[in-house]
Design an enzyme around this catalytic site. Sequence first.
Site, short mmCIF file in Angstrom:
data_model
loop_
_atom_site.label_atom_id
_atom_site.label_comp_id
_atom_site.label_asym_id
_atom_site.label_seq_id
_atom_site.Cartn_x
_atom_site.Cartn_y
_atom_site.Cartn_z
N GLU A 196 0.83 -1.20 0.00
CA GLU A 196 0.00 0.00 0.00
C GLU A 196 0.86 1.25 0.00
O GLU A 196 0.54 2.24 -0.67
CB GLU A 196 -0.93 -0.01 1.23
CG GLU A 196 -1.98 1.09 1.23
CD GLU A 196 -1.54 2.38 1.92
OE1 GLU A 196 -2.32 3.35 1.92
OE2 GLU A 196 -0.41 2.42 2.46
N GLU A 197 1.96 1.20 0.74
CA GLU A 197 2.82 2.38 0.87
C GLU A 197 3.52 2.75 -0.43
O GLU A 197 4.07 3.84 -0.56
CB GLU A 197 3.86 2.15 1.97
CG GLU A 197 3.29 1.95 3.37
CD GLU A 197 2.68 3.21 3.96
OE1 GLU A 197 2.71 4.27 3.30
OE2 GLU A 197 2.17 3.14 5.09
N ASP A 219 -7.63 2.17 7.92
CA ASP A 219 -6.30 2.76 7.88
C ASP A 219 -6.19 3.84 8.95
O ASP A 219 -7.16 4.14 9.66
CB ASP A 219 -5.99 3.33 6.49
CG ASP A 219 -4.52 3.22 6.11
OD1 ASP A 219 -3.65 3.31 7.01
OD2 ASP A 219 -4.23 3.06 4.92
#
Length: 333
Positions: A196-197, A219
Amino acid sequence: MEKLNVTTLDTLLSTYGPSGNEEAVRELIKSEIKDYVDELHVDALGNLIARKKGQGKKIMLAGHMDQIGLMVTYIDKEGFMRFTNVGGISPTISLSQRVVFENGTIGVIGSEHLESLKDLKLDKMYIDIGANSKQEAEELVNIGDVCGYFEPPVIDDQKVISPSLDDRIGCYIMMETIKNLKDSVNDLFFVFTVQEELGLRGAKTAAYRVEPDIGIAYDVTMTGDTPKARTMALKMGEGFAIKAKDNSMISHPGLKNYLIEEAKKQEVDYQIEVLEFGGTDSGAIHLSKEGVPSSVLSIPTRYIHSTCEMVSVKDVLGAINYSTKLLSTDFNF
């Protein structure tokens, strides 16, 4: 007040898992939830997809397993290592912090002598693992190896502090919700995503496979409650947040309003999030195939992308209880 499962959370937060290296985190989550789901699948990119079968709408819940990290690009003759970022790394936050590699090797981030901290950039910094030569360093670490911030989690009755709350806390909420759910009218796909990052990569491929009717990401989000913080109407300890907007998406109005109405029915503390930067897995989910109505449940977090990310225990427990009841209902919006 209910309490956190401290042992599980501490282990989850302490497990090595920078972007692209989520295997250990995935195996831990699998071991925790395998007895509570009907199906478990690991896709080609490494996402863990856990299904609790139901006859209603197909709902994809997503939380990312990865954390930001550093990748070694060069080792000099004295054994000092230059690096690049894997995700959003801040030079000033990183200076003098400890890092850990997959094999357990621990190092410290240092920098060249600078006249001013204004000149501090990643290319002026290095990792020191205490080696005396390139050969000695290469016995432990090689070019392309990845490390993450290394600090033990702090968990008490009020707060949690850890480098990897973004987004292990989302994964934890999903894990506990899975354990709490008995039966569901919905067909639930809990997806623990990778990378995701680096651009919501795992959520993109997982959503294409699942083809959900609805998407909800879990999140962290910024707060505006510290001294002279950027103006933002979110405070740690005043409830989880329901997202209105971030840079990756605008929440589907019908779904957002449904989440708000459910929070009111449950009489739980919640906040509305408008994030003027950043994004979450829902940014990828909502654009999958023909489009997916999506939103996000966020945990207000101080000091994101640092060694001391901080959340409120109250907000986390509230999100778990809310999610358990929410996912037991038929989504009508």
